[in-house]
Design a protein around this motif. Structure first.
Motif, PDB file in Angstrom:
ATOM      1  N   SER A 154      -7.391   9.306 -10.282  1.00 58.42           N
ATOM      2  CA  SER A 154      -7.771   7.923 -10.631  1.00 58.42           C
ATOM      3  C   SER A 154      -6.608   7.312 -11.396  1.00 58.42           C
ATOM      4  O   SER A 154      -6.570   7.313 -12.617  1.00 58.42           O
ATOM      5  CB  SER A 154      -9.034   7.898 -11.485  1.00 58.42           C
ATOM      6  OG  SER A 154      -8.887   8.767 -12.589  1.00 58.42           O
ATOM      7  N   CYS A 155      -5.613   6.850 -10.650  1.00 58.47           N
ATOM      8  CA  CYS A 155      -4.389   6.313 -11.258  1.00 58.47           C
ATOM      9  C   CYS A 155      -3.784   5.322 -10.276  1.00 58.47           C
ATOM     10  O   CYS A 155      -4.179   5.276  -9.110  1.00 58.47           O
ATOM     11  CB  CYS A 155      -3.403   7.462 -11.535  1.00 58.47           C
ATOM     12  SG  CYS A 155      -2.944   8.380 -10.056  1.00 58.47           S
ATOM     13  N   PRO A 156      -2.816   4.521 -10.710  1.00 58.47           N
ATOM     14  CA  PRO A 156      -2.165   3.609  -9.760  1.00 58.47           C
ATOM     15  C   PRO A 156      -1.511   4.391  -8.615  1.00 58.47           C
ATOM     16  O   PRO A 156      -0.978   5.489  -8.834  1.00 58.47           O
ATOM     17  CB  PRO A 156      -1.094   2.918 -10.613  1.00 58.47           C
ATOM     18  CG  PRO A 156      -1.524   3.112 -12.021  1.00 58.47           C
ATOM     19  CD  PRO A 156      -2.292   4.396 -12.067  1.00 58.47           C
ATOM     20  N   SER A 157      -1.589   3.824  -7.426  1.00 56.91           N
ATOM     21  CA  SER A 157      -0.978   4.499  -6.267  1.00 56.91           C
ATOM     22  C   SER A 157      -0.346   3.438  -5.378  1.00 56.91           C
ATOM     23  O   SER A 157      -0.891   2.353  -5.208  1.00 56.91           O
ATOM     24  CB  SER A 157      -2.030   5.285  -5.486  1.00 56.91           C
ATOM     25  OG  SER A 157      -3.077   4.423  -5.095  1.00 56.91           O
ATOM     26  N   PHE A 158       0.794   3.768  -4.837  1.00 59.50           N
ATOM     27  CA  PHE A 158       1.483   2.796  -3.975  1.00 59.50           C
ATOM     28  C   PHE A 158       2.466   3.496  -3.052  1.00 59.50           C
ATOM     29  O   PHE A 158       2.890   4.626  -3.320  1.00 59.50           O
ATOM     30  CB  PHE A 158       2.225   1.746  -4.818  1.00 59.50           C
ATOM     31  CG  PHE A 158       3.251   2.315  -5.772  1.00 59.50           C
ATOM     32  CD1 PHE A 158       2.868   2.772  -7.022  1.00 59.50           C
ATOM     33  CD2 PHE A 158       4.592   2.402  -5.411  1.00 59.50           C
ATOM     34  CE1 PHE A 158       3.810   3.315  -7.910  1.00 59.50           C
ATOM     35  CE2 PHE A 158       5.537   2.929  -6.283  1.00 59.50           C
ATOM     36  CZ  PHE A 158       5.139   3.391  -7.544  1.00 59.50           C
TER      37      PHE A 158
END
Ligand code: COA
Length: 339
Positions: free
Chosen positions: A100-104
């Motif tokens: 559950s963290c930023p992803s790109f």
């Protein structure tokens, strides 16, 4: 630079396609492909998706790092061949592994993994996270022109990942560059169906100027390794391992000759995979780790190059506690088919 590779993992599709099989529908031969490229076979997605491969490689990297997905502060996926343009491939992986963290996603073609290391280094430097997952996932076979013997024999599908930690001083030097040339390696984007679009487009298939890329690869590797060594105050001969983009075995041989190093010190995985675009570097690194070839304190020079034309290179010192310095996972497990 405060960055350490804590664990690596990779995943390849089950289907192995040999050069002989290609010669069944193309005017080519095992002899030509083997001698000109060093490639004997490649893995090709049939029932697997790129999401499957990227997730499997990420789970293996997390396992070898001893890191739980909940500890990740960012997931970066390098790809030019995602299953979806939206959501990002990284977001699919993030959901599958339970992070559950930023992803790109990050697109720098075959140099993508090193570009992602630089981004992760920046995330660590700003104190935004202490654990970052970089997964490089490519399904090159989806965009190849399977009637073009000069390109389709070179590539395969696969994914490889690395879990990075903020602690340590493992990144001795990192260099990025892009020399604009949009035609040397080209893959047009989605054509769409806009009634207003008056641009003329060719087919949405990969094309390249092979001979130019060959020379670009050799000269880039030589220049980058010399610069990395100079940055770190080392001699090229003192670097322990060399992990270069796996585009052609003759590129690896020529680069080794120019650098005055024995070709056996250059990690070579392309014979069974072909070119995996951005996944080549982490896959070769994972191979080196799991084969027990890396010990704490050793240095690894990495050079990726490709469309852009972009080059990413770095010099890593393998640190105590990083993957491979503890109990090794069986190498065969990392390459086990997904099915
Ligand atoms: N089977 C048989 N013959 C082939 C062939 C194949 N798969 N592909 C090309 N040929 C032929 C060509 O048609 C040409 O025939 P001709 O002399 O009758 O015109 C001949 O082989 C030589 O072609 P050439 O392109 O000069 O070969 P090459 O030795 O340069 O090898 C590559 C071609 C593509 C393998 C090589 O240039 C290469 O690897 N370049 C780098 C590509 C790369 O790295 N791309 C990705 C970067 S991320």
């Amino acid at each position: 630079m405060g960055l350490r590779i804590l664990g690596t993992g990779s995943a390849l599709p089950a289907r192995r396609v040999t050069n002989e099989e290609l010669s069944g529908f193309l005017d080519t031969s095992d002899e030509w492909i083997s001698q000109r490229t060093g490639i004997r076979a490649r893995r090709v997605c049939t029932t697997e998706t790129l999401d499957d491969l990227a997730t499997q490689a990420s789970r293996r990297a997390l396992e070898s790092a001893g890191v739980d997905a909940s500890e990740l502060g960012a997931v970066i996926c390098t790809t030019t061949s995602p299953d979806h343009v939206m959501p990002a491939e990284a977001s699919v992986v993030q959901g599958s592994i339970g992070a559950s963290c930023p992803s790109f996603d990050l697109a720098a073609a075959c140099a993508g993994f090193v570009f992602a290391l630089d981004v992760a280094d920046g995330i660590f430097a700003r104190g935004r996270a202490r654990r970052v997952l970089v997964v490089s996932a490519e399904r090159c076979t989806r965009y190849l022109d399977w009637t073009d013997r000069a390109t389709c024999v070179l590539f395969g599908d696969g994914a490889a990942a690395a879990v990075l930690g903020a602690e340590g001083e493992g990144l001795l030097s990192l260099r990025l560059s892009t020399q604009p040339d949009t035609g040397a390696l080209d893959l047009p984007g989605i054509p769409g169906s806009s009634p207003f679009d008056k641009t003329v487009r060719g087919p949405q298939l990969f094309s390249m100027r092979g001979r130019e890329i060959f020379k670009f690869g050799v000269t880039s590797i030589e220049r980058e390794v010399r610069a990395l060594a100079a940055d770190a105050g080392m001699e090229v001969a003192d670097i322990d391992h060399f992990v270069f983009h796996q585009a052609n075995g003759r590129i690896l041989d020529s680069a080794a000759t120019r650098l005055g190093i024995d070709a056996s010190r250059v990690v070579r995985t392309l014979a069974e995979t072909g070119n995996l675009s951005s996944a080549c570097i982490p896959h070769a690194l994972d191979h080196l780790v799991r084969s027990g070839g890396l010990t704490a304190g050793q240095t690894v020079a990495i050079v990726g190059f490709g469309a852009g034309l972009s080059v990413g290179s770095c010099l890593i010192r393998w640190e105590e506690g990083a993957a491979g310095t503890g109990p090794a996972l069986p190498h065969a497990a990392a390459k086990a088919p997904l099915t």
